[in-house]
Design an enzyme around this catalytic site. Structure first.
Site, PDB file in Angstrom:
ATOM      1  N   ASP A   1       0.828  -1.211   0.000  1.00 20.31           N
ATOM      2  CA  ASP A   1       0.000   0.000   0.000  1.00 20.31           C
ATOM      3  C   ASP A   1       0.866   1.267   0.000  1.00 20.31           C
ATOM      4  OD1 ASP A   1      -2.377   1.367  -0.057  1.00 20.31           O
ATOM      5  OD2 ASP A   1      -2.748   1.232   2.103  1.00 20.31           O
TER       6      ASP A   1
ATOM      7  N   HIS B   1       2.827   3.712  -8.892  1.00 20.65           N
ATOM      8  CA  HIS B   1       2.592   2.302  -9.221  1.00 20.65           C
ATOM      9  C   HIS B   1       3.800   1.707  -9.950  1.00 20.65           C
ATOM     10  CE1 HIS B   1      -1.367   2.573  -7.636  1.00 20.65           C
ATOM     11  NE2 HIS B   1      -1.882   3.282  -8.630  1.00 20.65           N
TER      12      HIS B   1
ATOM     13  N   LEU C   1      11.129 -20.536  -4.386  1.00 22.17           N
ATOM     14  CA  LEU C   1      10.087 -19.683  -3.795  1.00 22.17           C
ATOM     15  C   LEU C   1       8.765 -19.823  -4.550  1.00 22.17           C
ATOM     16  CD1 LEU C   1       9.408 -17.140  -1.908  1.00 22.17           C
ATOM     17  CD2 LEU C   1       9.933 -15.780  -3.938  1.00 22.17           C
TER      18      LEU C   1
HETATM   19  C1  IPE Z   1      -5.383  -2.821  -0.580  1.00 21.09           C
HETATM   20  O1  IPE Z   1      -5.052  -1.500  -0.646  1.00 21.09           O
HETATM   21  C2  IPE Z   1      -5.343  -3.436  -1.956  1.00 21.09           C
HETATM   22  C3  IPE Z   1      -4.008  -3.657  -2.518  1.00 21.09           C
HETATM   23  C4  IPE Z   1      -2.872  -3.375  -1.939  1.00 21.09           C
HETATM   24  C5  IPE Z   1      -3.987  -4.280  -3.825  1.00 21.09           C
HETATM   25  P1  IPE Z   1      -6.151  -0.345  -0.825  1.00 21.09           P
HETATM   26  O2  IPE Z   1      -5.382   0.911  -0.891  1.00 21.09           O
HETATM   27  O3  IPE Z   1      -7.039  -0.661  -1.963  1.00 21.09           O
HETATM   28  O4  IPE Z   1      -6.981  -0.481   0.529  1.00 21.09           O
HETATM   29  P2  IPE Z   1      -7.934   0.574   1.278  1.00 21.09           P
HETATM   30  O5  IPE Z   1      -8.934   1.052   0.262  1.00 21.09           O
HETATM   31  O6  IPE Z   1      -7.056   1.689   1.774  1.00 21.09           O
HETATM   32  O7  IPE Z   1      -8.533  -0.195   2.410  1.00 21.09           O
HETATM   33  C1  IPE Z   2      -1.261   0.394  -3.518  1.00 22.40           C
HETATM   34  O1  IPE Z   2      -1.128   1.772  -3.521  1.00 22.40           O
HETATM   35  C2  IPE Z   2      -1.497  -0.160  -4.896  1.00 22.40           C
HETATM   36  C3  IPE Z   2      -2.820  -0.747  -5.094  1.00 22.40           C
HETATM   37  C4  IPE Z   2      -3.840  -0.683  -4.303  1.00 22.40           C
HETATM   38  C5  IPE Z   2      -3.011  -1.478  -6.321  1.00 22.40           C
HETATM   39  P1  IPE Z   2      -2.384   2.738  -3.493  1.00 22.40           P
HETATM   40  O2  IPE Z   2      -2.722   3.102  -4.901  1.00 22.40           O
HETATM   41  O3  IPE Z   2      -3.476   2.177  -2.696  1.00 22.40           O
HETATM   42  O4  IPE Z   2      -1.741   3.995  -2.765  1.00 22.40           O
HETATM   43  P2  IPE Z   2      -2.445   4.956  -1.719  1.00 22.40           P
HETATM   44  O5  IPE Z   2      -3.022   4.106  -0.641  1.00 22.40           O
HETATM   45  O6  IPE Z   2      -3.492   5.704  -2.465  1.00 22.40           O
HETATM   46  O7  IPE Z   2      -1.329   5.835  -1.230  1.00 22.40           O
HETATM   47 MG    MG Z   3      -4.054   2.341  -0.742  1.00 19.32          MG
END
Ligand code: IPE
Ligand code: IPE
Ligand code: MG
Length: 260
Positions: free
Chosen positions: A35, A52, A146
């Site tokens: 995240d 990303h 792995l």
């Molecule tokens: C969880 O992260 C999903 C992934 C890392 C793929 P999100 O950023 O989508 O989760 P919330 O919305 O903060 O709970």
């Molecule tokens: C995690 O980063 C990637 C996915 C959920 C696919 P986010 O896109 O959720 O990044 P934040 O949480 O908005 O910073």
């Molecule tokens: Mg996120």
């Protein structure tokens, strides 16, 4: 050599993940909620897609580091069933990066004896994405290193509902007695049936929640929540999380070994 093995300063794997009480052993299975890509980019005035992209670089590092540390299973949350709520452009960017990741990294993963597995719902994915996921699994099927599990279009509640439907079909066909449904049988029809439960779940970027990631499988996992954003994750971050895990006292409902 693509996956150097001198990074680790943690103990070598032993009977990792054994559910016996007391001081934790080296985790056999580490699961990561990657995240914070968006916040990483925002902090630098960059578009989210750049976060990303850097997240993919961090993923590459994480796979190498996990392999070098002797972790047997690494599961990463790549795209949740709830991530469809994001703007179409961001969803397209995430799928684009998945395509690039598989095309660019599959050969190296295979050379490194990594076995790739994908969990989640195939329905709703573009045909070419499904073909790439199948190719990654098929090519690496016999590898013995792995196991790298990618949770893509994955939602834990949806997975449990799918498993319940599969068992209900067997009951309807007269092939299963409802009284025979227990924890092991339900576990055997989940996407994760071939893997042990995660010992350690790491979430980056400060949120303290699991966001529908492996709710069944993490019943007794240890959680480590880190403030670092995912693009900054590296082998030192992983080692630090594993060190926290190794200090935990896993009891699985048994008595506290330190108190007796
Ligand atoms: C969880 O992260 C999903 C992934 C890392 C793929 P999100 O950023 O989508 O989760 P919330 O919305 O903060 O709970
Ligand atoms: C995690 O980063 C990637 C996915 C959920 C696919 P986010 O896109 O959720 O990044 P934040 O949480 O908005 O910073
Ligand atoms: Mg996120």
């Amino acid at each position: 050599m693509p996956f150097p093995s001198q990074l680790a300063q943690v103990p070598p794997p032993d009977e990792a993940g054994c559910p016996d009480a007391g001081r934790a052993r080296m985790p056999a299975h580490v699961a990561i909620i990657m995240d914070g890509n968006g916040r990483w980019a925002a902090a630098r005035g960059l578009p989210r897609v750049e976060g990303h992209r850097r997240g993919v670089v961090a993923l590459r590092r994480a796979v190498r580091a996990a392999d070098a540390m002797g972790i047997r299973y690494l599961t990463v949350y790549g795209f949740s069933t709830e991530n469809w709520r994001r703007p179409a452009e961001e969803v397209a960017d995430l799928f684009g990066l998945l395509r690039i990741f598989i095309r660019r990294d599959l050969a190296e993963l295979h050379e490194s004896n990594v076995r790739v597995r994908v969990i989640g719902d195939r329905a709703g994915l573009d045909e070419d994405v499904v073909a790439l996921l199948d190719e990654a699994q098929d090519l690496t099927r016999r590898n013995t290193g792995l196991t790298f599990v990618v949770a893509f279009n994955y939602g834990g509640r949806q997975e449990i509902a799918r498993a319940a439907r599969a068992l209900a079909r067997l009951v309807r066909a007269g092939q299963l007695d409802p009284e025979a449904i227990d924890v092991d049988l339900l576990g055997s029809v989940l996407d994760t049936r071939d893997f042990p439960d995660p010992d350690l779940v790491i979430r980056t970027s400060g949120e303290v929640r699991i966001s529908n990631f492996l709710p069944w499988q993490t019943a007794y996992s240890e959680f480590v929540f880190l403030s670092e954003h995912w693009p900054d994750f590296d082998e030192a971050t992983l080692r630090g999380a594993v060190e926290q895990f190794l200090r935990r006292d896993r009891r699985f409902g048994g008595r506290n070994a330190r108190a007796v």
